[in-house]
Design a protein around this motif. Sequence first.
Motif, PDB file in Angstrom:
ATOM      1  N   SER A  29      42.707 -45.794 -82.597  1.00  0.00           N
ATOM      2  CA  SER A  29      41.279 -45.853 -82.745  1.00  0.00           C
ATOM      3  C   SER A  29      40.842 -46.998 -83.413  1.00  0.00           C
ATOM      4  O   SER A  29      39.560 -47.208 -83.711  1.00  0.00           O
ATOM      5  CB  SER A  29      40.544 -44.533 -83.473  1.00  0.00           C
ATOM      6  OG  SER A  29      41.117 -44.378 -84.859  1.00  0.00           O
ATOM      7  N   TYR A  30      41.479 -48.014 -83.869  1.00  0.00           N
ATOM      8  CA  TYR A  30      41.404 -49.100 -84.548  1.00  0.00           C
ATOM      9  C   TYR A  30      41.287 -50.383 -83.656  1.00  0.00           C
ATOM     10  O   TYR A  30      42.221 -50.369 -82.749  1.00  0.00           O
ATOM     11  CB  TYR A  30      42.421 -49.442 -85.538  1.00  0.00           C
ATOM     12  CG  TYR A  30      42.655 -48.553 -86.820  1.00  0.00           C
ATOM     13  CD1 TYR A  30      42.012 -47.157 -86.665  1.00  0.00           C
ATOM     14  CD2 TYR A  30      42.886 -49.096 -88.005  1.00  0.00           C
ATOM     15  CE1 TYR A  30      42.173 -46.292 -87.668  1.00  0.00           C
ATOM     16  CE2 TYR A  30      43.006 -48.108 -89.089  1.00  0.00           C
ATOM     17  CZ  TYR A  30      42.615 -46.919 -88.878  1.00  0.00           C
ATOM     18  OH  TYR A  30      42.913 -45.970 -89.995  1.00  0.00           O
ATOM     19  N   TRP A  51      39.606 -50.890 -79.511  1.00  0.00           N
ATOM     20  CA  TRP A  51      40.498 -50.009 -79.690  1.00  0.00           C
ATOM     21  C   TRP A  51      40.901 -49.157 -78.235  1.00  0.00           C
ATOM     22  O   TRP A  51      42.140 -48.440 -78.050  1.00  0.00           O
ATOM     23  CB  TRP A  51      39.757 -48.419 -80.534  1.00  0.00           C
ATOM     24  CG  TRP A  51      38.555 -47.933 -79.554  1.00  0.00           C
ATOM     25  CD1 TRP A  51      37.232 -48.237 -79.677  1.00  0.00           C
ATOM     26  CD2 TRP A  51      38.875 -46.819 -78.826  1.00  0.00           C
ATOM     27  NE1 TRP A  51      36.721 -47.173 -78.894  1.00  0.00           N
ATOM     28  CE2 TRP A  51      37.423 -46.498 -78.265  1.00  0.00           C
ATOM     29  CE3 TRP A  51      39.749 -45.721 -78.668  1.00  0.00           C
ATOM     30  CZ2 TRP A  51      37.226 -45.436 -77.370  1.00  0.00           C
ATOM     31  CZ3 TRP A  51      39.643 -44.673 -77.725  1.00  0.00           C
ATOM     32  CH2 TRP A  51      38.290 -44.627 -77.043  1.00  0.00           C
ATOM     33  N   CYS A  97      41.604 -53.272 -87.905  1.00  0.00           N
ATOM     34  CA  CYS A  97      40.158 -53.012 -88.363  1.00  0.00           C
ATOM     35  C   CYS A  97      39.837 -51.677 -88.020  1.00  0.00           C
ATOM     36  O   CYS A  97      39.833 -51.166 -86.801  1.00  0.00           O
ATOM     37  CB  CYS A  97      39.168 -53.952 -87.751  1.00  0.00           C
ATOM     38  SG  CYS A  97      39.231 -55.732 -88.149  1.00  0.00           S
ATOM     39  N   ARG A  98      39.394 -50.783 -88.980  1.00  0.00           N
ATOM     40  CA  ARG A  98      38.976 -49.643 -88.621  1.00  0.00           C
ATOM     41  C   ARG A  98      37.561 -49.485 -87.905  1.00  0.00           C
ATOM     42  O   ARG A  98      37.578 -48.379 -86.814  1.00  0.00           O
ATOM     43  CB  ARG A  98      38.678 -48.614 -90.127  1.00  0.00           C
ATOM     44  CG  ARG A  98      40.081 -48.233 -90.655  1.00  0.00           C
ATOM     45  CD  ARG A  98      39.649 -47.297 -91.767  1.00  0.00           C
ATOM     46  NE  ARG A  98      38.990 -48.060 -92.999  1.00  0.00           N
ATOM     47  CZ  ARG A  98      38.438 -47.527 -94.067  1.00  0.00           C
ATOM     48  NH1 ARG A  98      38.773 -46.282 -94.308  1.00  0.00           N
ATOM     49  NH2 ARG A  98      37.933 -48.242 -94.749  1.00  0.00           N
ATOM     50  N   THR A  99      36.791 -50.257 -88.004  1.00  0.00           N
ATOM     51  CA  THR A  99      35.600 -50.113 -87.381  1.00  0.00           C
ATOM     52  C   THR A  99      35.206 -51.289 -86.647  1.00  0.00           C
ATOM     53  O   THR A  99      34.333 -51.283 -85.749  1.00  0.00           O
ATOM     54  CB  THR A  99      34.352 -49.681 -88.361  1.00  0.00           C
ATOM     55  OG1 THR A  99      34.490 -50.514 -89.296  1.00  0.00           O
ATOM     56  CG2 THR A  99      34.664 -48.323 -88.753  1.00  0.00           C
ATOM     57  N   ASN A 100      35.608 -52.507 -87.233  1.00  0.00           N
ATOM     58  CA  ASN A 100      34.746 -53.634 -86.653  1.00  0.00           C
ATOM     59  C   ASN A 100      35.592 -54.186 -85.548  1.00  0.00           C
ATOM     60  O   ASN A 100      36.847 -54.432 -85.335  1.00  0.00           O
ATOM     61  CB  ASN A 100      34.744 -54.840 -87.720  1.00  0.00           C
ATOM     62  CG  ASN A 100      33.932 -54.387 -89.039  1.00  0.00           C
ATOM     63  OD1 ASN A 100      32.869 -53.836 -88.501  1.00  0.00           O
ATOM     64  ND2 ASN A 100      34.166 -54.894 -89.952  1.00  0.00           N
ATOM     65  N   CYS A 103      38.178 -57.704 -84.339  1.00  0.00           N
ATOM     66  CA  CYS A 103      38.728 -57.524 -85.511  1.00  0.00           C
ATOM     67  C   CYS A 103      38.950 -58.800 -86.364  1.00  0.00           C
ATOM     68  O   CYS A 103      40.029 -59.353 -86.240  1.00  0.00           O
ATOM     69  CB  CYS A 103      40.042 -56.646 -85.431  1.00  0.00           C
ATOM     70  SG  CYS A 103      40.961 -56.409 -87.059  1.00  0.00           S
TER      71      CYS A 103
END
Length: 119
Positions: A29-30, A51, A97-100, A103
């Motif tokens: 999911s990253y 992701w 990157c978890r969300t961006n 990345c």
Amino acid sequence: QLQASGGGAVQTGDSLRLSCAASGRTFSSYAMAWFRQVPGKEREFVASISWNGLGTYYADFVKGRFAISRENAKNTVYLQMNSLKLEDTAVYYCAACRTNYPCTGPEYWGQGTLVTVSS
């Protein structure tokens, strides 16, 4: 948690594929990315992938030559490098990157793998 591999010594014009295997957590999911660093210089962004693999983003100096991809089922990201140039010589790092996305400011870094291009 991020293990890069596939580096080596090649000649100009050759191809090489780097792999980055994730372990310890699921990075599916990253957003993922590759960076590189030449000794004495700052680490620079190379490529990023969303992701789900539907989005890719490249630094101008690798557009048309490098391709980033991922296999979430294998928790692995790849960097296919074609038409390698002398200036591609560097230590290559994978990152997450978890969300961006793209990345460009990762929270997670792997160890590097050395790519050496000679004439």
